[in-house]
Write a protein that holds these residues in place. Structure first.
Motif, PDB file in Angstrom:
ATOM      1  N   GLU A  71      32.616  50.163  33.455  1.00  0.00           N
ATOM      2  CA  GLU A  71      32.560  48.416  32.659  1.00  0.00           C
ATOM      3  C   GLU A  71      33.699  47.189  33.137  1.00  0.00           C
ATOM      4  O   GLU A  71      33.149  46.206  33.636  1.00  0.00           O
ATOM      5  CB  GLU A  71      32.402  48.889  30.993  1.00  0.00           C
ATOM      6  N   ILE A  72      34.971  47.621  33.284  1.00  0.00           N
ATOM      7  CA  ILE A  72      35.651  46.797  33.373  1.00  0.00           C
ATOM      8  C   ILE A  72      35.579  45.914  34.241  1.00  0.00           C
ATOM      9  O   ILE A  72      35.434  44.831  34.758  1.00  0.00           O
ATOM     10  CB  ILE A  72      37.549  47.302  33.680  1.00  0.00           C
ATOM     11  N   GLU A  73      35.453  46.766  35.765  1.00  0.00           N
ATOM     12  CA  GLU A  73      34.957  45.992  37.400  1.00  0.00           C
ATOM     13  C   GLU A  73      33.350  45.235  36.975  1.00  0.00           C
ATOM     14  O   GLU A  73      33.819  44.451  37.436  1.00  0.00           O
ATOM     15  CB  GLU A  73      34.700  47.180  37.805  1.00  0.00           C
ATOM     16  N   LYS A  74      32.611  46.013  36.097  1.00  0.00           N
ATOM     17  CA  LYS A  74      31.392  44.719  35.730  1.00  0.00           C
ATOM     18  C   LYS A  74      31.787  43.439  35.127  1.00  0.00           C
ATOM     19  O   LYS A  74      31.199  42.139  36.256  1.00  0.00           O
ATOM     20  CB  LYS A  74      30.022  45.746  35.308  1.00  0.00           C
ATOM     21  N   SER A  75      32.529  43.843  33.954  1.00  0.00           N
ATOM     22  CA  SER A  75      33.521  43.057  33.392  1.00  0.00           C
ATOM     23  C   SER A  75      34.000  41.551  34.620  1.00  0.00           C
ATOM     24  O   SER A  75      33.831  40.060  34.329  1.00  0.00           O
ATOM     25  CB  SER A  75      33.538  42.817  32.070  1.00  0.00           C
ATOM     26  N   ALA A  76      34.756  42.092  35.175  1.00  0.00           N
ATOM     27  CA  ALA A  76      35.547  41.211  36.215  1.00  0.00           C
ATOM     28  C   ALA A  76      35.045  40.324  37.030  1.00  0.00           C
ATOM     29  O   ALA A  76      34.850  39.180  37.360  1.00  0.00           O
ATOM     30  CB  ALA A  76      36.445  42.460  37.025  1.00  0.00           C
ATOM     31  N   ASN A  77      33.896  41.002  37.506  1.00  0.00           N
ATOM     32  CA  ASN A  77      32.994  40.704  38.694  1.00  0.00           C
ATOM     33  C   ASN A  77      32.057  39.727  37.596  1.00  0.00           C
ATOM     34  O   ASN A  77      32.173  38.395  38.444  1.00  0.00           O
ATOM     35  CB  ASN A  77      31.981  41.271  39.245  1.00  0.00           C
ATOM     36  N   ASP A  78      31.802  39.860  36.733  1.00  0.00           N
ATOM     37  CA  ASP A  78      30.849  38.546  35.864  1.00  0.00           C
ATOM     38  C   ASP A  78      31.807  36.995  35.791  1.00  0.00           C
ATOM     39  O   ASP A  78      31.292  36.001  35.883  1.00  0.00           O
ATOM     40  CB  ASP A  78      30.084  39.382  34.748  1.00  0.00           C
ATOM     41  N   HIS A  79      32.991  37.613  35.327  1.00  0.00           N
ATOM     42  CA  HIS A  79      33.752  36.565  35.280  1.00  0.00           C
ATOM     43  C   HIS A  79      33.963  36.053  36.036  1.00  0.00           C
ATOM     44  O   HIS A  79      34.200  34.629  36.031  1.00  0.00           O
ATOM     45  CB  HIS A  79      34.978  37.214  34.670  1.00  0.00           C
ATOM     46  N   ILE A  80      34.415  36.188  37.804  1.00  0.00           N
ATOM     47  CA  ILE A  80      34.627  35.817  38.985  1.00  0.00           C
ATOM     48  C   ILE A  80      33.559  34.581  38.725  1.00  0.00           C
ATOM     49  O   ILE A  80      33.200  33.672  39.252  1.00  0.00           O
ATOM     50  CB  ILE A  80      34.634  36.447  39.713  1.00  0.00           C
ATOM     51  N   GLY A  95      45.349  47.656  29.876  1.00  0.00           N
ATOM     52  CA  GLY A  95      45.969  46.693  29.159  1.00  0.00           C
ATOM     53  C   GLY A  95      46.264  44.990  31.095  1.00  0.00           C
ATOM     54  O   GLY A  95      46.195  44.582  30.361  1.00  0.00           O
ATOM     55  N   ASN A  96      46.000  46.366  32.109  1.00  0.00           N
ATOM     56  CA  ASN A  96      45.733  44.812  32.978  1.00  0.00           C
ATOM     57  C   ASN A  96      43.797  44.477  32.526  1.00  0.00           C
ATOM     58  O   ASN A  96      44.007  42.584  32.887  1.00  0.00           O
ATOM     59  CB  ASN A  96      45.293  45.624  34.147  1.00  0.00           C
ATOM     60  N   TYR A  97      43.090  44.760  32.222  1.00  0.00           N
ATOM     61  CA  TYR A  97      42.317  44.037  31.781  1.00  0.00           C
ATOM     62  C   TYR A  97      42.426  42.990  30.440  1.00  0.00           C
ATOM     63  O   TYR A  97      41.538  41.677  30.758  1.00  0.00           O
ATOM     64  CB  TYR A  97      41.175  45.265  31.231  1.00  0.00           C
ATOM     65  N   ILE A  98      43.215  43.549  29.344  1.00  0.00           N
ATOM     66  CA  ILE A  98      43.797  42.626  28.606  1.00  0.00           C
ATOM     67  C   ILE A  98      44.532  41.362  29.441  1.00  0.00           C
ATOM     68  O   ILE A  98      44.303  40.278  28.743  1.00  0.00           O
ATOM     69  CB  ILE A  98      44.584  43.093  27.119  1.00  0.00           C
TER      70      ILE A  98
END
Length: 89
Positions: free
Chosen positions: A8-17, A69-72
């Motif tokens: 989910e963090i990976e998906k969120s990062a991709n969507d943010h980018i 922590g990295n996600y936040i």
């Protein structure tokens, strides 16, 4: 649970980018931004749910603390909380 959180963090990062990249383009499509925004909100809720479930199981799991922590820090742009979690890891 950790694998689900990571996914989910990976998906969120991709969507943010993709969201910020689209805003930087010359032809902004509001429908695309809306869809990406909804994805980000949905992913954020899932990430928070998985995180709370994971810390209920083991609140000192170093890999999870590092990942969240990295996600936040990097995605949610909260360096203070992110660094605290990374230090706990």
């Amino acid at each position: 649970m950790f694998a689900k959180l990571n996914k989910e963090i990976e998906k969120s990062a991709n969507d943010h980018i993709e969201f910020w990249s689209h805003l930087d383009s010359q032809m902004v499509d509001l429908n695309v931004l809306h869809k990406l925004g909804l994805n980000i909100i949905t992913n954020t809720k899932k990430i928070n749910e998985f995180w709370h479930q994971l810390i209920n199981i083991n609140s000192k799991y170093p890999k999870a603390l590092q990942l969240y922590g990295n996600y936040i820090d990097k995605i949610k742009n909260d360096g203070v909380e992110g660094e605290e979690l990374i230090k706990k890891a």
